[in-house]
Enzyme design. Structure first.
Site, mmCIF file in Angstrom:
data_model
loop_
_atom_site.group_PDB
_atom_site.id
_atom_site.type_symbol
_atom_site.label_atom_id
_atom_site.label_comp_id
_atom_site.label_asym_id
_atom_site.label_seq_id
_atom_site.Cartn_x
_atom_site.Cartn_y
_atom_site.Cartn_z
ATOM 1 N N ASP A 130 0.798 -1.234 0.000
ATOM 2 C CA ASP A 130 0.000 0.000 0.000
ATOM 3 C C ASP A 130 0.829 1.281 0.000
ATOM 4 O O ASP A 130 0.306 2.354 0.326
ATOM 5 C CB ASP A 130 -0.947 0.003 1.213
ATOM 6 C CG ASP A 130 -2.075 -0.998 1.046
ATOM 7 O OD1 ASP A 130 -2.610 -1.096 -0.066
ATOM 8 O OD2 ASP A 130 -2.415 -1.684 2.027
ATOM 9 N N ASP B 195 -6.427 -3.707 -6.402
ATOM 10 C CA ASP B 195 -6.084 -2.399 -5.810
ATOM 11 C C ASP B 195 -4.624 -2.024 -6.052
ATOM 12 O O ASP B 195 -4.257 -0.852 -6.099
ATOM 13 C CB ASP B 195 -6.316 -2.408 -4.288
ATOM 14 C CG ASP B 195 -7.515 -3.219 -3.839
ATOM 15 O OD1 ASP B 195 -7.855 -4.198 -4.504
ATOM 16 O OD2 ASP B 195 -8.096 -2.886 -2.804
HETATM 17 N N1 GLY Z 1 -7.423 -1.250 -0.827
HETATM 18 C C1 GLY Z 1 -8.508 -1.735 -0.064
HETATM 19 C C2 GLY Z 1 -9.855 -1.273 -0.493
HETATM 20 O O1 GLY Z 1 -10.072 -0.763 -1.568
HETATM 21 O O2 GLY Z 1 -10.760 -1.440 0.294
#
Ligand code: GLY
Length: 395
Positions: free
Chosen positions: A117, A177
């Site tokens: 992330d 993501d």
């Molecule tokens: N990256 C996690 C979400 O979109 O909830």
């Protein structure tokens, strides 16, 4: 000289053009966002707990209570990003100081190699700081963050490993993501001249294109890879309704992600991919008229399912960019306008409420009954980004 059109017609056309250009009332939308964020700054001060000094960034409301997260949380960079977007719009020392204060609290994530992330955390905060201030310090943080993220790339799978958790379910999970974290890598190559970051991003985008997408261009949430051979072991979901469903935010990450990949590479396969994802999203029979999707396109009780304003905000922001590249540009532009119109009229928090969040009605993870129909900091972030893209729009 004889005028082709009467003065009255010219005035009428000019008025209509003006109305069209102001379809989204940016000034009003920013006024609400600024008022709310000022409230949020006060609420954060009240919520900060000396016994838990690591909790620094507002994420959502939990039963009406402001939830602060630590810098290691995937959402920690969005509130600093909101502050930078307010600074970009208003250009005042106050917004800049607040943005810098909250950004500084996130910087240490640059060496945290335990998650993918990094882009969400560091690029939405420090990335915007660098874009707006050009600070050499921010540049160094971005480069170090990219180096750390690159350690999660495995040449055998061709992708960056997303999660270290959930080993009971997956060996080497990669989530859609993760496309959003590639921007940090592309930018690091631009800043350093070191092409290795760019190459990792391209490999990740290509491998994801191959394995994450179904023939209709909807995407799976989680693909599990054999880390030694790169073979696909599982195609699953984590936050969607089912393994075969189309989780709304996942579709939004893909749309935005491939559009951004096209920006950095000009490779037409990414443009085609983004066009195909947009077609899936906007032709879907379960997409509501206001273009704010339900949390999953296949959620079983539609229309009695929560919406996800965060997915809509990501889609709007991605669409403004895609509309500049694609043959379907004017259609995308109109759709993005419709989303922003909906969000800025029917999804905003009344001023003075929601502890200062800007938008209501997002869904974090319905299957875990977590963050359902609540404000989320990333909805606010992409909403302001979309408003600025609309304001600065040039084809
Ligand atoms: N990256 C996690 C979400 O979109 O909830």
């Amino acid at each position: 000289m004889k005028l082709k059109y009467s003065i009255a017609t010219i005035i009428l056309l000019a008025t209509q053009t003006c109305v069209f250009a102001q379809k989204v009332n940016v000034k009003k939308a920013f006024k609400q966002a600024a008022a709310q964020t000022k409230l949020m700054l006060q609420e954060v001060e009240k919520a900060v707990d000396a016994a838990k000094p690591e909790l620094i960034s507002p994420r959502t409301l939990d039963n009406g209570k402001l939830k602060l997260v630590a810098s290691r949380d995937w959402t920690s960079g969005f509130f600093p990003g909101v502050l930078w977007y307010l600074d970009e719009y208003y250009k005042t020392d106050e917004w800049k100081a607040a943005a810098r204060k909250f950004t500084t609290l996130i910087e240490k994530e640059k060496t945290n190699g335990t998650t993918h992330d990094m882009g969400f955390k560091v690029f939405c905060s420090v990335g915007n700081a660098f874009r707006l201030t050009g600070s050499a310090h921010d540049k160094a943080v971005i480069i170090e963050a990219a180096k750390t993220l690159a350690t999660r790339f495995n040449p055998k799978t061709g992708v960056i490993l997303s999660w270290d958790h959930s080993r009971d379910k997956w060996v080497n999970p990669v989530i859609i993501d993760n496309m959003m974290n590639l921007e940090l890598l592309f930018e690091a190559t631009k800043l350093t001249g070191d092409s290795s970051f760019h190459k990792i991003a391209v490999s990740h985008a290509n491998t994801t294109m191959k394995n994450h997408f179904r023939p209709d261009f909807s995407s799976y949430h989680v693909i599990d890879y054999d880390p030694n051979t790169g073979a696909v072991l599982k195609k699953n979901t984590h936050q969607g309704y089912s393994h075969e469903s189309a989780w709304a935010r996942g579709q939004a990450w893909g749309l935005y992600g491939y559009t951004m990949c096209y920006r950095y590479t000009k490779n037409p396969i990414y443009l085609k991919q983004a066009d195909s994802i947009a077609k899936f999203i906007f032709d879907h029979p379960n997409m509501p008229k206001d273009l704010v999707p339900y949390w999953d396109f296949n959620a079983p009780q539609i229309p009695n399912e929560p919406r996800d304003a965060s997915a809509a905000a990501v889609m709007a922001s991605g669409l403004y960019e895609l509309s500049r590249y694609s043959n379907q540009g004017s259609d995308y532009y109109e759709k993005a306008n419709q989303i922003l119109k909906s969000l800025s009229t029917d999804y905003i928090a009344p001023i003075g409420t929601a502890k200062g969040f800007i938008l209501l009605h997002s869904t974090g993870s319905k299957p875990s009954n977590s963050e359902v129909d609540v404000p989320l900091n990333y909805a606010d972030y992409y909403y302001l980004e979309a408003l600025l893209r609309y304001k600065n729009y040039k084809r």
